[in-house]
Design a protein around this motif. Structure first.
Motif, PDB file in Angstrom:
ATOM      1  N   LEU A 192       0.945  -1.276  -0.006  1.00  0.00           N
ATOM      2  CA  LEU A 192       0.168  -0.013  -0.009  1.00  0.00           C
ATOM      3  C   LEU A 192       0.882   1.170   0.045  1.00  0.00           C
ATOM      4  O   LEU A 192       1.649   1.386   0.949  1.00  0.00           O
ATOM      5  CB  LEU A 192      -0.892   0.054   1.453  1.00  0.00           C
ATOM      6  N   TRP A 193       0.663   2.174  -0.837  1.00  0.00           N
ATOM      7  CA  TRP A 193       1.428   3.358  -0.856  1.00  0.00           C
ATOM      8  C   TRP A 193       0.369   4.573  -0.914  1.00  0.00           C
ATOM      9  O   TRP A 193      -0.158   4.641  -1.748  1.00  0.00           O
ATOM     10  CB  TRP A 193       2.170   3.434  -2.447  1.00  0.00           C
ATOM     11  N   PHE A 194       0.689   4.877   0.390  1.00  0.00           N
ATOM     12  CA  PHE A 194      -0.501   5.988   0.894  1.00  0.00           C
ATOM     13  C   PHE A 194       0.714   7.032   1.573  1.00  0.00           C
ATOM     14  O   PHE A 194       1.203   6.802   2.029  1.00  0.00           O
ATOM     15  CB  PHE A 194      -1.592   5.556   1.725  1.00  0.00           C
ATOM     16  N   PHE A 220       2.988  -1.468   4.225  1.00  0.00           N
ATOM     17  CA  PHE A 220       2.550   0.150   3.987  1.00  0.00           C
ATOM     18  C   PHE A 220       3.731   0.809   3.906  1.00  0.00           C
ATOM     19  O   PHE A 220       4.517   1.076   4.799  1.00  0.00           O
ATOM     20  CB  PHE A 220       1.708   0.621   4.969  1.00  0.00           C
ATOM     21  N   ASN A 221       3.708   1.503   2.737  1.00  0.00           N
ATOM     22  CA  ASN A 221       4.817   2.436   2.461  1.00  0.00           C
ATOM     23  C   ASN A 221       4.293   3.775   2.557  1.00  0.00           C
ATOM     24  O   ASN A 221       3.581   4.213   1.778  1.00  0.00           O
ATOM     25  CB  ASN A 221       5.419   2.202   0.978  1.00  0.00           C
ATOM     26  N   MET A 222       4.460   4.406   3.622  1.00  0.00           N
ATOM     27  CA  MET A 222       4.103   5.978   3.909  1.00  0.00           C
ATOM     28  C   MET A 222       4.790   6.838   3.024  1.00  0.00           C
ATOM     29  O   MET A 222       6.073   6.943   3.328  1.00  0.00           O
ATOM     30  CB  MET A 222       4.202   5.954   5.464  1.00  0.00           C
ATOM     31  N   VAL A 223       4.222   7.459   2.112  1.00  0.00           N
ATOM     32  CA  VAL A 223       4.896   8.128   1.215  1.00  0.00           C
ATOM     33  C   VAL A 223       4.717   9.810   1.485  1.00  0.00           C
ATOM     34  O   VAL A 223       3.527  10.286   1.683  1.00  0.00           O
ATOM     35  CB  VAL A 223       4.272   7.973  -0.278  1.00  0.00           C
ATOM     36  N   ASN A 224       5.845  10.482   1.476  1.00  0.00           N
ATOM     37  CA  ASN A 224       5.871  11.788   1.523  1.00  0.00           C
ATOM     38  C   ASN A 224       5.438  12.347   0.171  1.00  0.00           C
ATOM     39  O   ASN A 224       6.243  12.418  -0.758  1.00  0.00           O
ATOM     40  CB  ASN A 224       7.067  12.565   2.032  1.00  0.00           C
ATOM     41  N   ILE A 257      10.047   7.419   1.495  1.00  0.00           N
ATOM     42  CA  ILE A 257       9.146   6.400   2.119  1.00  0.00           C
ATOM     43  C   ILE A 257       9.647   5.925   3.468  1.00  0.00           C
ATOM     44  O   ILE A 257      10.677   5.826   3.539  1.00  0.00           O
ATOM     45  CB  ILE A 257       8.718   5.159   1.130  1.00  0.00           C
ATOM     46  N   GLU A 258       8.490   5.334   4.092  1.00  0.00           N
ATOM     47  CA  GLU A 258       8.643   4.745   5.512  1.00  0.00           C
ATOM     48  C   GLU A 258       7.984   3.651   5.550  1.00  0.00           C
ATOM     49  O   GLU A 258       6.734   3.420   5.273  1.00  0.00           O
ATOM     50  CB  GLU A 258       8.298   5.597   6.621  1.00  0.00           C
ATOM     51  N   SER A 273       0.681   5.056  14.177  1.00  0.00           N
ATOM     52  CA  SER A 273       0.307   6.317  14.427  1.00  0.00           C
ATOM     53  C   SER A 273      -0.132   7.184  13.434  1.00  0.00           C
ATOM     54  O   SER A 273      -1.030   8.057  13.525  1.00  0.00           O
ATOM     55  CB  SER A 273       1.726   6.805  14.845  1.00  0.00           C
ATOM     56  N   SER A 274      -0.025   6.855  12.129  1.00  0.00           N
ATOM     57  CA  SER A 274      -0.302   7.760  11.021  1.00  0.00           C
ATOM     58  C   SER A 274      -2.017   7.630  10.884  1.00  0.00           C
ATOM     59  O   SER A 274      -2.714   8.559  10.415  1.00  0.00           O
ATOM     60  CB  SER A 274       0.265   7.261   9.882  1.00  0.00           C
TER      61      SER A 274
END
Length: 238
Positions: free
Chosen positions: A106-108, A136-140, A146-147, A176-177
């Protein structure tokens, strides 16, 4: 432009996933814009890529995700026909419905808009009893840094119903996000939320100026011009 180091980190992530899962990876991107960025910067490696074209933070939804009732409610909220909803939102998700994958990525972003979309996707994966790995790739969405976080299913369908249908804050612990996204969503659905208050305080500004200031003042919501223009229209009518 995407920073080269961030681009290399995305490619390195892909290499690790491909080494572990081969081609049996489905990448779900938050919206068509992110999909176009990935294409333009050649960030689509082995595996399949689809976009989730929705705004789940707005309008009513149903318990059974992607059911006929769901599609009807979402189309009604967006003021489009069910066929238009099928074409814009459902058709790009065809691989999710038809194929089986060992891994879903998931790229969000970490904003409220993205997190409510991601919550819906995770709840759907629980609904269909998906058994593979989920990352989950947390994308800026400005720098594309990514994180990566591994996600474990088990409570997202319940959270989806509590948050997006019952409008209640869940007691279940989430990453947390998503916790931050839910907090912002609870503020967003208030009649007199902080965005509405800001618009009322700045009604003398032109629409373009107000839009620009809203983007700068409330990036944590991740809203687009469609959502802001609707809020401006509703607020200035009162």
């Amino acid at each position: 432009m995407i920073n080269l180091s961030h681009k290399l980190k995305i490619k390195d992530f892909h290499n690790k996933m491909n080494h572990q899962f081969g081609f049996e990876i489905l990448n779900i991107l938050n919206g068509q814009v992110m999909c176009e960025v990935f294409q333009r910067h050649q960030l689509m490696e082995k595996g399949d890529y689809i976009s989730f074209n929705e705004a789940m933070c707005s309008h009513k939804t149903s318990v059974a995700i992607f059911s006929d009732e769901f599609k009807s409610l979402r189309a009604l909220g967006h003021k489009i026909s069910v066929q238009e909803y099928e074409d814009f939102t459902m058709a790009p998700l065809e691989l999710l419905f038809e194929m089986e994958y060992k891994c879903i990525v998931l790229w969000f972003g970490d904003d409220m808009f993205c997190q409510m979309n991601m919550l819906t996707v995770l709840a759907y994966l629980e609904q269909v009893a998906y058994k593979g790995k989920i990352f989950f790739n947390m994308v800026n969405e400005i720098t594309y840094k990514i994180e990566t976080i591994e996600i474990f299913l088990g409570s997202y369908k319940k959270i989806y119903q509590q948050v997006l249908i019952d409008h209640q804050f869940p007691e279940i612990q989430v990453i947390s996000s998503m916790f931050q996204g839910i907090e912002l969503y609870m503020e967003y659905i208030k009649d007199d939320n902080e965005i509405v208050a800001y618009i009322r305080e700045n009604e003398d500004q032109s629409q373009n100026e107000l839009l620009e200031n809203l983007f700068q003042s409330f990036p944590q919501y991740g809203l687009g011009d469609v959502q802001y223009l609707k809020i401006i229209e509703t607020t200035t009518k009162v």
